[in-house]
Motif scaffolding. Structure first.
Motif, PDB file in Angstrom:
ATOM      1  N   ASP A 102       0.833  -1.204   0.000  1.00 34.03           N
ATOM      2  CA  ASP A 102       0.000   0.000   0.000  1.00 34.03           C
ATOM      3  C   ASP A 102       0.869   1.258   0.000  1.00 34.03           C
ATOM      4  N   ILE A 103       0.558   2.189  -0.901  1.00 36.45           N
ATOM      5  CA  ILE A 103       1.321   3.444  -0.970  1.00 36.45           C
ATOM      6  C   ILE A 103       0.402   4.661  -0.825  1.00 36.45           C
ATOM      7  N   THR A 104      -0.741   4.495  -0.171  1.00 36.93           N
ATOM      8  CA  THR A 104      -1.703   5.589  -0.083  1.00 36.93           C
ATOM      9  C   THR A 104      -1.098   6.829   0.560  1.00 36.93           C
ATOM     10  N   LYS A 105      -0.450   6.675   1.704  1.00 34.70           N
ATOM     11  CA  LYS A 105       0.137   7.823   2.402  1.00 34.70           C
ATOM     12  C   LYS A 105       1.267   8.449   1.586  1.00 34.70           C
ATOM     13  N   LEU A 106       2.067   7.619   0.965  1.00 36.42           N
ATOM     14  CA  LEU A 106       3.177   8.127   0.155  1.00 36.42           C
ATOM     15  C   LEU A 106       2.651   8.886  -1.054  1.00 36.42           C
ATOM     16  N   PHE A 107       1.641   8.341  -1.727  1.00 43.53           N
ATOM     17  CA  PHE A 107       1.063   9.016  -2.888  1.00 43.53           C
ATOM     18  C   PHE A 107       0.494  10.381  -2.499  1.00 43.53           C
ATOM     19  N   LYS A 108      -0.146  10.468  -1.359  1.00 45.36           N
ATOM     20  CA  LYS A 108      -0.691  11.746  -0.891  1.00 45.36           C
ATOM     21  C   LYS A 108       0.426  12.754  -0.682  1.00 45.36           C
ATOM     22  N   HIS A 109       1.528  12.314  -0.081  1.00 48.32           N
ATOM     23  CA  HIS A 109       2.653  13.230   0.133  1.00 48.32           C
ATOM     24  C   HIS A 109       3.265  13.678  -1.192  1.00 48.32           C
ATOM     25  N   VAL A 110       3.508  12.731  -2.082  1.00 46.26           N
ATOM     26  CA  VAL A 110       4.100  13.078  -3.385  1.00 46.26           C
ATOM     27  C   VAL A 110       3.206  14.071  -4.136  1.00 46.26           C
ATOM     28  N   LYS A 134       2.889   6.896 -10.445  1.00 43.33           N
ATOM     29  CA  LYS A 134       4.050   6.078 -10.806  1.00 43.33           C
ATOM     30  C   LYS A 134       5.298   6.553 -10.085  1.00 43.33           C
ATOM     31  N   LEU A 135       5.427   7.870  -9.865  1.00 41.10           N
ATOM     32  CA  LEU A 135       6.572   8.354  -9.096  1.00 41.10           C
ATOM     33  C   LEU A 135       6.532   7.789  -7.680  1.00 41.10           C
ATOM     34  N   SER A 136       5.352   7.740  -7.077  1.00 42.64           N
ATOM     35  CA  SER A 136       5.216   7.152  -5.742  1.00 42.64           C
ATOM     36  C   SER A 136       5.654   5.693  -5.757  1.00 42.64           C
ATOM     37  N   MET A 137       5.305   4.979  -6.819  1.00 40.19           N
ATOM     38  CA  MET A 137       5.713   3.581  -6.938  1.00 40.19           C
ATOM     39  C   MET A 137       7.229   3.466  -7.044  1.00 40.19           C
ATOM     40  N   HIS A 138       7.845   4.364  -7.801  1.00 41.79           N
ATOM     41  CA  HIS A 138       9.305   4.331  -7.925  1.00 41.79           C
ATOM     42  C   HIS A 138       9.974   4.630  -6.583  1.00 41.79           C
ATOM     43  N   ILE A 139       9.455   5.612  -5.853  1.00 48.49           N
ATOM     44  CA  ILE A 139      10.037   5.938  -4.556  1.00 48.49           C
ATOM     45  C   ILE A 139       9.941   4.731  -3.621  1.00 48.49           C
ATOM     46  N   ARG A 140       8.768   4.091  -3.620  1.00 41.83           N
ATOM     47  CA  ARG A 140       8.597   2.916  -2.756  1.00 41.83           C
ATOM     48  C   ARG A 140       9.490   1.768  -3.218  1.00 41.83           C
ATOM     49  N   THR A 141       9.723   1.653  -4.514  1.00 41.94           N
ATOM     50  CA  THR A 141      10.608   0.611  -5.018  1.00 41.94           C
ATOM     51  C   THR A 141      12.043   0.849  -4.574  1.00 41.94           C
ATOM     52  N   LEU A 142      12.464   2.094  -4.571  1.00 39.19           N
ATOM     53  CA  LEU A 142      13.807   2.418  -4.073  1.00 39.19           C
ATOM     54  C   LEU A 142      13.952   1.994  -2.615  1.00 39.19           C
ATOM     55  N   LEU A 299      14.593  10.545   0.462  1.00 36.41           N
ATOM     56  CA  LEU A 299      15.269   9.283   0.193  1.00 36.41           C
ATOM     57  C   LEU A 299      16.614   9.206   0.916  1.00 36.41           C
ATOM     58  N   GLU A 300      17.346  10.305   0.904  1.00 33.50           N
ATOM     59  CA  GLU A 300      18.618  10.340   1.627  1.00 33.50           C
ATOM     60  C   GLU A 300      18.380  10.151   3.120  1.00 33.50           C
ATOM     61  N   GLY A 301      17.308  10.770   3.626  1.00 37.82           N
ATOM     62  CA  GLY A 301      16.977  10.601   5.033  1.00 37.82           C
ATOM     63  C   GLY A 301      16.651   9.159   5.376  1.00 37.82           C
ATOM     64  N   TYR A 302      16.008   8.454   4.432  1.00 39.89           N
ATOM     65  CA  TYR A 302      15.693   7.047   4.678  1.00 39.89           C
ATOM     66  C   TYR A 302      16.964   6.212   4.719  1.00 39.89           C
ATOM     67  N   ARG A 303      17.915   6.522   3.880  1.00 46.81           N
ATOM     68  CA  ARG A 303      19.167   5.768   3.884  1.00 46.81           C
ATOM     69  C   ARG A 303      19.895   5.937   5.210  1.00 46.81           C
ATOM     70  N   GLY A 312      10.248   6.906   6.046  1.00 50.46           N
ATOM     71  CA  GLY A 312       9.945   5.636   6.662  1.00 50.46           C
ATOM     72  C   GLY A 312       8.566   5.615   7.290  1.00 50.46           C
ATOM     73  N   LYS A 313       8.171   6.724   7.882  1.00 51.98           N
ATOM     74  CA  LYS A 313       6.845   6.809   8.501  1.00 51.98           C
ATOM     75  C   LYS A 313       5.732   6.881   7.445  1.00 51.98           C
ATOM     76  N   LEU A 314       6.056   7.404   6.266  1.00 56.10           N
ATOM     77  CA  LEU A 314       5.060   7.462   5.195  1.00 56.10           C
ATOM     78  C   LEU A 314       4.769   6.104   4.573  1.00 56.10           C
ATOM     79  N   VAL A 315       5.686   5.170   4.736  1.00 50.73           N
ATOM     80  CA  VAL A 315       5.510   3.863   4.080  1.00 50.73           C
ATOM     81  C   VAL A 315       5.208   2.757   5.080  1.00 50.73           C
ATOM     82  N   LYS A 316       4.963   3.088   6.334  1.00 53.29           N
ATOM     83  CA  LYS A 316       4.643   2.061   7.335  1.00 53.29           C
ATOM     84  C   LYS A 316       3.329   1.381   6.945  1.00 53.29           C
TER      85      LYS A 316
END
Length: 316
Positions: A102-110, A134-142, A299-303, A312-316
């Motif tokens: 599920d990427i609902t929260k991430l998609f909303k942020h993007v 699709k950008l949200s999907m790429h971010i989650r894939t990373l 993304l850098e913050g996630y690394r 990380g909190k957006l993709v929980k």
């Protein structure tokens, strides 16, 4: 190991964004064939293009991780399990793995990050829901690759759908650069496969809002018959016939998007009604590049901080 399918020869044509041969070379890079690689992530809708992408990946990699994304506004995401099961039966359940995320929260942020700034600069391009999704999907894939130590990603981007942001040469190049910044290769192995010969995908999908605006898809030459994704899947025993793309069979094996109509109204009825396709593609690429830049810091913050980071909190 199953027999490799090399894919069609690359078709030379100039990028609408005018970025030249280097972009074409990188965009159409085939999956490596000189050695069996370990693991790859496939952005998997379950449709014809992502099915063939997954099959080609299974012939190059030891393990294939099919990742299907769900969010509010998508229906039938579970349909993708049909194709995943067929792939597992053919290539081995120990090698083909399927997951719905599920990427609902991430998609909303993007979609809404720096909203007023983006609204002033890009105006109605904020309605480009297909590109933002699709950008949200790429971010989650990373993130998925970071968590699992995977260095290869591919998807079913195809030239027959190149008015959609995620299928445009210029946008694909932006995404390749983003993946490369994190040490990951991103390829589109079925990009140059031809659309079905009997009718355009627009007609097959019944997208009435698109029919009067999209340029007609040229009929393939007879020798191009074997260059469709449907034909390649049929040869592999993964489709009942060669002309399945956009059919009821195809639609029942992938998610449906309720916001698709909104994108069509913006892109086709509004924008392409007053501007050229070249201008539309260029401005889409500019918008998507700004959106990608807005996500790099996260993304850098996630690394650095993983699940404790903002991303990380957006993709929980």
């Amino acid at each position: 190991m199953t027999e490799d399918y090399a894919g069609p020869a690359s078709v030379e044509h100039e990028s609408p964004e005018g970025n030249g041969d280097e972009i074409r070379r990188r965009m159409l890079a085939e999956l490596p064939t000189d050695q069996k690689l370990d693991r790859v992530v496939v952005l998997f809708s379950g449709g014809t293009d992502s099915m063939l992408t997954a099959a080609l990946a299974a012939e190059r990699f030891d393990e294939v991780f099919l990742v299907t994304y769900h969010r509010l506004g998508l229906a039938g995401t579970e349909n993708s399990a049909r194709g995943a099961e067929a792939l597992a039966n053919k290539y081995g359940a120990d090698r083909i793995h399927h997951e719905i995320i599920d990427i609902t929260k991430l998609f909303k942020h993007v979609s809404y990050e720096r909203y007023l700034q983006n609204l002033r600069k890009h105006k109605l391009f904020l309605l480009s829901t297909c590109g933002l999704c699709k950008l949200s999907m790429h971010i989650r894939t990373l993130i998925y690759c970071e968590d699992h130590g995977i260095k290869h990603v591919c998807d079913g981007a195809n030239k027959g759908m190149n008015l959609f942001p995620a299928q445009m040469v210029g946008v694909l190049e932006i995404m390749k650069d983003l993946y490369a910044d994190f040490g990951i290769s991103y390829t589109n192995p079925v990009y140059d496969y031809e659309p079905p010969a009997d009718k355009s995908l627009v007609d097959r999908e019944g997208m009435g809002v698109l029919k009067t605006s999209l340029a007609p898809v040229p009929e393939p030459e007879p020798e191009s018959r074997t260059k469709t994704t449907g034909f390649a899947l049929m040869e592999k025993g993964l489709a009942p016939n060669e002309n399945v793309k956009g059919s009821k069979y195809d639609r029942e094996r992938q998610p449906r998007c309720f916001q698709f109509t909104l994108f069509n109204i913006f892109a086709v009825k509004h924008y392409l009604g007053t501007d050229s396709e070249e201008g539309y593609r260029a401005k889409t690429a500019e918008f998507m590049e700004d959106k990608v830049e807005g996500m790099r810091g996260l993304l850098e913050g996630y690394r650095e901080s993983g699940p404790n980071s903002k991303l990380g909190k957006l993709v929980k």
